[in-house]
Design a protein around this motif. Structure first.
Motif, PDB file in Angstrom:
ATOM      1  N   HIS A  37       8.526   2.429  -2.076  1.00 46.16           N
ATOM      2  CA  HIS A  37       7.342   1.699  -2.580  1.00 46.16           C
ATOM      3  C   HIS A  37       7.305   1.601  -4.187  1.00 46.16           C
ATOM      4  CE1 HIS A  37       5.788   5.542  -4.072  1.00 46.16           C
ATOM      5  NE2 HIS A  37       5.615   5.992  -2.973  1.00 46.16           N
ATOM      6  N   PRO A  38       6.530   0.780  -4.714  1.00 45.35           N
ATOM      7  CA  PRO A  38       6.730   0.478  -6.273  1.00 45.35           C
ATOM      8  C   PRO A  38       7.043   1.636  -7.247  1.00 45.35           C
ATOM      9  CG  PRO A  38       5.160  -0.958  -5.180  1.00 45.35           C
ATOM     10  CD  PRO A  38       5.338   0.092  -3.997  1.00 45.35           C
ATOM     11  N   PHE A  39       6.144   2.745  -6.781  1.00 48.30           N
ATOM     12  CA  PHE A  39       6.450   4.154  -7.620  1.00 48.30           C
ATOM     13  C   PHE A  39       7.533   4.486  -7.636  1.00 48.30           C
ATOM     14  CE2 PHE A  39       5.373   7.643  -9.993  1.00 48.30           C
ATOM     15  CZ  PHE A  39       4.201   7.391 -10.855  1.00 48.30           C
ATOM     16  N   ASP A  74       0.687  -1.242  -0.038  1.00 47.64           N
ATOM     17  CA  ASP A  74       0.015   0.162   0.041  1.00 47.64           C
ATOM     18  C   ASP A  74       0.739   1.218   0.020  1.00 47.64           C
ATOM     19  OD1 ASP A  74      -2.256  -1.667   0.294  1.00 47.64           O
ATOM     20  OD2 ASP A  74      -2.527  -1.371   2.235  1.00 47.64           O
ATOM     21  N   PHE A  75       0.442   2.203  -0.760  1.00 46.74           N
ATOM     22  CA  PHE A  75       1.243   3.430  -0.679  1.00 46.74           C
ATOM     23  C   PHE A  75       0.326   4.633  -1.390  1.00 46.74           C
ATOM     24  CE2 PHE A  75       2.032   1.612  -4.725  1.00 46.74           C
ATOM     25  CZ  PHE A  75       2.143   2.919  -5.801  1.00 46.74           C
ATOM     26  N   ILE A  76       0.761   5.900  -1.056  1.00 42.63           N
ATOM     27  CA  ILE A  76       0.431   6.927  -1.643  1.00 42.63           C
ATOM     28  C   ILE A  76       1.319   7.858  -2.463  1.00 42.63           C
ATOM     29  CG2 ILE A  76      -0.894   9.290  -0.987  1.00 42.63           C
ATOM     30  CD1 ILE A  76      -1.976   8.141   1.480  1.00 42.63           C
ATOM     31  N   PHE A  77       0.828   8.131  -3.667  1.00 39.10           N
ATOM     32  CA  PHE A  77       1.673   8.704  -4.662  1.00 39.10           C
ATOM     33  C   PHE A  77       1.260  10.160  -4.919  1.00 39.10           C
ATOM     34  CE2 PHE A  77       3.406  10.542  -8.508  1.00 39.10           C
ATOM     35  CZ  PHE A  77       4.712  10.531  -8.217  1.00 39.10           C
ATOM     36  N   ILE A  81      13.028  10.913  -4.027  1.00 42.33           N
ATOM     37  CA  ILE A  81      13.189  11.120  -2.508  1.00 42.33           C
ATOM     38  C   ILE A  81      11.903  11.875  -1.854  1.00 42.33           C
ATOM     39  CG2 ILE A  81      15.835  11.467  -2.780  1.00 42.33           C
ATOM     40  CD1 ILE A  81      15.734  14.358  -2.472  1.00 42.33           C
ATOM     41  N   ASP A  82      11.258  12.425  -2.442  1.00 40.19           N
ATOM     42  CA  ASP A  82      10.077  12.873  -1.873  1.00 40.19           C
ATOM     43  C   ASP A  82       9.087  11.745  -1.631  1.00 40.19           C
ATOM     44  OD1 ASP A  82       8.381  15.489  -1.779  1.00 40.19           O
ATOM     45  OD2 ASP A  82       7.184  14.636  -3.146  1.00 40.19           O
ATOM     46  N   CYS A  83       9.238  10.992  -2.292  1.00 38.93           N
ATOM     47  CA  CYS A  83       8.242   9.371  -1.771  1.00 38.93           C
ATOM     48  C   CYS A  83       9.221   8.860  -0.680  1.00 38.93           C
ATOM     49  CB  CYS A  83       8.205   8.737  -2.899  1.00 38.93           C
ATOM     50  SG  CYS A  83       7.502   9.090  -4.320  1.00 38.93           S
TER      51      CYS A  83
END
Length: 384
Positions: free
Chosen positions: A208-210, A3-6, A253-255
């Motif tokens: 995360h994947p993105f 699970d992640f938020i982009f 790096i923002d992620c």
């Protein structure tokens, strides 16, 4: 899938000649701009071009050029006062990472009372910032694509990032033509920073994947093209790829953030004004040796992205090959200084280690393998 938020709200204007559109882009966001610029923008004519473009689009402007490699929070606060006095409703940063970070900090402080450190450490919550447009003139920090700005407190020597969605640029212009006259040191240092951002965001515990996709693509583009621009600064096609890699790594790096090398460098920068990329580069071989075994699959992928033929290697061999690949790459652009060359001595270790474990604790704990104080000392000792 994890699970992640982009989210990345920055409108990116990418390509040769895009700097010529600064005025038409800026007119959508304000009427009077504070131009926050690095020293290089004057002799290259970039400042004059920006002023002409803004004037042609009907904008007025003021200029703030109090620039330094590791920006002090006091300079940011002074810039914010100028923005207020001049009644600027837009901040435009033109230059390397330091100029862009200063533009972010100024836009933030212009609308928020008190010390910026209250917001860095979460003691206050901000609601507003002036809109920000960024124009990188080096390919390195990726600040044009994220919500982070790093400053040094001249009283405590803490060097730490303000991470806040209010400082996402509304727009950024990535024009590789702005990089065609850079000296080799300003190609190599920021270029190495792209490597560091891409690699560390990829191995970060918060990846995360993105973000991993962004990180690996940045590594591949950089490995293939930084040597080309280092050999021939006029290679525009290669600059297109290097500048794009920088932006991708900035998004990564923002992620996911950065890891152990950044946790070590920030105290050096705050205490001794060590140049960001050089301080990180000095500890990279020791960091790689310490960390690779904690994430062998990822370090194997890093080796492949760096151009190593890993097809006949098992995972561990491929992972370990990344240590030499990264070290050789840094050596090829003359970016393997020792800490001694940068002014770091054993007498500084206690302060640096304490700062790493307090101010930089979150970044430190992003590393796949988290060192204790003695291990930090060993890494610094090996990097002298």
């Amino acid at each position: 899938m994890t699970d992640f938020i982009f989210n990345n709200p920055v409108k990116l204007h990418v390509g040769p000649g895009k700097f010529n559109q600064l005025g038409t882009i800026a007119q959508h966001y304000g009427k009077k701009a504070l131009l926050v610029v690095s020293d290089s923008t004057k002799p290259t004519g970039q400042l004059a071009r920006a002023q002409e473009a803004l004037s042609a689009a009907g904008l007025t402007f003021a200029v703030y050029d109090e620039f330094m490699q590791n920006p002090l929070s006091t300079l940011v606060e002074a810039g914010a006062k100028l923005a207020q006095q001049e009644q600027c409703d837009l901040v435009i940063g033109i230059g390397g990472g330091s100029a862009m970070d200063m533009a972010k900090g100024i836009a933030f402080c212009a609308l928020n009372e008190g010390s910026i450190w209250d917001y860095v450490f979460g003691r206050k919550v901000a609601q507003h910032a002036l809109p920000i447009i960024l124009v990188p003139t080096t390919a390195g920090t990726g600040s044009e694509a994220n919500r982070t700005a790093v400053f040094t407190n001249p009283e405590t020597h803490d060097k730490k990032g303000l991470v806040n969605p209010l400082i996402y640029p509304v727009a950024s212009i990535i024009d590789p033509e702005l990089m065609l006259t850079l000296p080799k040191r300003v190609i190599a240092g920021p270029g190495a920073d792209v490597l560091f951002h891409a690699l560390e965001s990829y191995i970060s515990r918060n990846a995360h994947p993105f973000s991993e996709m962004l990180s690996l693509r940045a590594l591949t583009l950089l490995a293939q093209n930084l040597p080309r621009v280092y050999a021939d600064v006029t290679d525009l096609a290669a600059w297109e790829q290097v500048s794009f890699a920088s932006t991708l790594a900035g998004m990564a790096i923002d992620c996911a953030g950065t890891t152990l090398p950044h946790a070590l460098q920030h105290p050096m920068g705050g205490l001794l004004d060590v140049i960001h990329a050089e301080g990180i580069a000095a500890v990279y071989p020791a960091f790689m040796e310490y960390t690779w075994s904690a994430a062998p699959e990822k370090f194997a992928a890093i080796a492949a992205a760096m151009g190593v033929d890993t097809r006949d290697m098992d995972t561990e061999a491929a992972a370990y090959s990344s240590v030499k690949a990264v070290t050789d790459f840094l050596q090829s652009v003359n970016m393997l200084p020792s800490l001694t060359e940068l002014g770091v001595k054993e007498e500084h270790f206690d302060w640096i280690i304490n700062n790493v474990q307090t101010t930089m604790k979150v970044v430190l704990e992003n590393n796949p393998r988290v060192p204790d104080a003695q291990t930090l000392r060993d890494i610094l000792q090996r990097s002298l």
